[in-house]
Write a protein that holds these residues in place. Structure first.
Motif, short mmCIF file in Angstrom:
data_model
loop_
_atom_site.label_atom_id
_atom_site.label_comp_id
_atom_site.label_asym_id
_atom_site.label_seq_id
_atom_site.Cartn_x
_atom_site.Cartn_y
_atom_site.Cartn_z
N MET A 141 68.51 -14.11 91.06
CA MET A 141 69.25 -12.96 91.60
C MET A 141 68.98 -11.73 90.75
O MET A 141 69.06 -11.76 89.53
CB MET A 141 70.75 -13.28 91.60
N ASP A 142 68.62 -10.63 91.41
CA ASP A 142 68.35 -9.38 90.71
C ASP A 142 69.63 -8.57 90.57
O ASP A 142 70.38 -8.39 91.52
CB ASP A 142 67.31 -8.55 91.49
N TYR A 143 69.87 -8.08 89.36
CA TYR A 143 71.00 -7.18 89.11
C TYR A 143 70.71 -6.41 87.84
O TYR A 143 69.89 -6.82 87.01
CB TYR A 143 72.32 -7.96 88.99
N SER A 144 71.36 -5.30 87.67
CA SER A 144 71.13 -4.46 86.50
C SER A 144 72.24 -4.68 85.48
O SER A 144 73.41 -4.77 85.84
CB SER A 144 71.06 -2.98 86.89
N ALA A 145 71.85 -4.80 84.24
CA ALA A 145 72.80 -4.93 83.14
C ALA A 145 72.11 -4.47 81.86
O ALA A 145 70.90 -4.62 81.70
CB ALA A 145 73.28 -6.37 83.00
N GLU A 146 72.87 -3.91 80.97
CA GLU A 146 72.31 -3.37 79.74
C GLU A 146 71.99 -4.50 78.76
O GLU A 146 72.74 -5.46 78.63
CB GLU A 146 73.34 -2.42 79.11
N LYS A 147 70.86 -4.36 78.07
CA LYS A 147 70.50 -5.32 77.03
C LYS A 147 71.18 -4.91 75.72
O LYS A 147 71.00 -3.78 75.23
CB LYS A 147 68.98 -5.37 76.84
N LYS A 148 71.99 -5.83 75.19
CA LYS A 148 72.71 -5.56 73.95
C LYS A 148 72.62 -6.76 73.03
O LYS A 148 72.22 -7.85 73.44
CB LYS A 148 74.19 -5.26 74.26
N ASP A 149 73.01 -6.58 71.78
CA ASP A 149 73.01 -7.68 70.80
C ASP A 149 74.32 -8.45 70.81
O ASP A 149 74.40 -9.54 70.26
CB ASP A 149 72.74 -7.14 69.39
N LEU A 150 75.37 -7.87 71.42
CA LEU A 150 76.67 -8.54 71.51
C LEU A 150 77.39 -8.04 72.75
O LEU A 150 77.43 -6.83 73.00
CB LEU A 150 77.52 -8.25 70.25
N TYR A 151 77.93 -8.95 73.51
CA TYR A 151 78.66 -8.62 74.73
C TYR A 151 80.13 -9.00 74.58
O TYR A 151 80.45 -9.99 73.91
CB TYR A 151 78.06 -9.35 75.94
N GLU A 152 80.98 -8.22 75.20
CA GLU A 152 82.38 -8.59 75.22
C GLU A 152 82.56 -9.82 76.10
O GLU A 152 81.76 -10.07 77.02
CB GLU A 152 83.24 -7.44 75.75
N VAL A 153 83.59 -10.62 75.81
CA VAL A 153 83.85 -11.81 76.61
C VAL A 153 84.12 -11.40 78.05
O VAL A 153 84.95 -10.52 78.32
CB VAL A 153 85.04 -12.62 76.04
N GLY A 154 83.39 -12.01 78.98
CA GLY A 154 83.50 -11.65 80.40
C GLY A 154 82.35 -10.79 80.89
O GLY A 154 82.10 -10.73 82.09
#
Length: 421
Positions: free
Chosen positions: A1-14
């Motif tokens: 599935m294609d979707y956009s999301a930022e690449k980060k070193d840490l994500y908040e829960v959820g």
């Protein structure tokens, strides 16, 4: 599935990262040796490194996790500290999970990024005789993920062996999928894994703790085999639940007084105890028919019930035990054991083939996960406190990890809910 999301070193829960993007760190409920104690003392949310998968390992984005006694024991450091086993600096408990394959090792062929899975908790090195033609549960390398390993499911990601993965039942929510594998596979091996005493059609099985996680699956599995389940409860409020699962009959152990270690044989105390045991046995006959002792006893309380279990088991039958929740000092009258040629069998989780057979029954909608309560990420310690104090409802508890709310059954819905959270 294609979707956009930022690449980060840490994500908040959820938050959900781009598919396949592995951050360097994650949130996890960690236990440290110096914090051993009750769950709300032992568990602390920390930021830790994400462990990259080795060649035969898989990284899973955890959607939800199951709550079981492994987490309570790991926090208490009783009956042993997990740090004495794996020697790591911190311990992430959790031996049940549902989630999505997020990264795979270079030798993994059965699974790919994006697969929706549940995780069984048996690990082994895979290179000895038992793992290759024998029973992997007998391997010297056998260990329980999330208890004897430091990287369980109460974290945004978990790294597991590829052989631990099984398909997720698509009709269940993430939390329903997360709550059943440990107890179901354990119950499956107990009932069907110890030849020649596999539970058979028409046989009778006594099930202790019939309203709990193990017991609720034991009853359903007995039904699928055409056997008769007699459940034991400690609270009348649980009778309707157990009968609703399909038990042939239910006994309340508070109606009898034959619990704890067996008194010394041929003493007045033994005579009194034995009278209560026979009263309990007669109550079983009221369900099975006069003279029909049970073919199998599904044991896990241990110290409080073992002596009675051995007595009420039929000649040539089996008492199979997987835990000792009331204590480890087991007593029994050896005369009834050897003269009646009964079998006492220890049982511990399950290997992949057994876990997969049990999981197939769930995927085919022949079993109910019996999920009782769901807790948010922030209440993982409190969920374990309820279990420690035996204040939890009948069935199995789950906790949300990446899944932002209950009732989500697809990744698309989960992604949308995550963005709207």
């Amino acid at each position: 599935m294609d979707y956009s999301a930022e690449k980060k070193d840490l994500y908040e829960v959820g938050e959900i990262p781009p598919m396949g993007h592995v951050p360097s760190q994650m949130y996890a409920w960690a236990i440290r040796r110096e914090r051993h104690g009750e769950p709300e003392q032992a568990f602390l949310s920390e930021v830790v490194d994400v462990k990259k998968p080795d060649s035969h390992e898989v990284l899973v984005l955890v959607m939800a996790a199951g709550v079981n006694y492994n987490g309570v024991w790991a926090g208490l450091g009783i009956p042993l500290s997990p740090f004495d086993v794996h020697k790591a600096e911190y311990h992430i408990a959790g031996s049940d999970a549902s989630g999505i394959v997020w990264a795979v090792g270079d030798k993994v062929t059965r699974w790919k990024v994006g697969d929706e899975v549940v995780i069984h908790c048996n690990q082994d090195d895979g290179d000895d005789e038992e793992c290759n033609g024998g029973d992997p549960m007998f391997s010297t390398s056998q260990r329980i993920w999330g208890y004897e390993t430091p990287d369980g499911s109460f974290a945004q990601f978990t790294t597991v062996q590829a052989q631990q993965l099984m398909p997720r039942p698509q009709h269940l929510s993430w939390e329903e999928s997360a709550c059943y594998t440990l107890t179901l596979a354990t119950a499956y091996r107990m009932l069907f894994g110890h030849h020649p005493h596999e539970l058979k059609p028409g046989q009778n099985v006594l099930i202790w703790g019939a309203s709990g996680g193990l017991g609720s699956y034991a009853i359903q599995l007995a039904n699928t085999a055409g056997a008769n389940a007699i459940g034991v409860i400690s609270d009348e409020d649980k009778r309707e639940f157990v009968m609703g699962l399909g038990a042939k009959g239910v006994l309340n152990r508070k109606d009898f007084n034959c619990w704890g270690q067996m008194p010394k044989v041929n003493t007045p105390e033994y005579k009194e105890w034995f009278g209560e045991v026979r009263k309990f046995g007669k109550a079983i006959w009221d369900i099975t028919g006069k003279g029909n002792n049970v073919d199998m006893v599904f044991e896990h309380p241990g110290e409080a019930t073992m002596a009675t279990s051995v007595f009420v088991c039929k000649k040539g039958g089996m008492v199979v035990i997987c835990a000792g929740t009331t204590g480890y000092n087991l007593t029994m009258d050896a005369r009834y054991l050897w003269m009646h040629q009964k079998r006492v069998q220890g049982s511990h989780f399950a290997h992949l083939k057994q876990a997969s057979a049990a999981n197939k029954l769930m995927c085919e909608r022949r079993l109910d996960p019996c999920m009782s309560e769901v807790f948010p990420w922030d209440e993982i310690p409190q969920a374990h406190t309820k279990m420690l104090r035996n204040e939890h409802k009948p069935g199995n508890m789950a906790v949300l990890v990446t899944a932002p709310r209950t009732g989500l059954t697809t990744f698309e819905d989960t992604l949308e809910a995550s963005r709207n959270a």
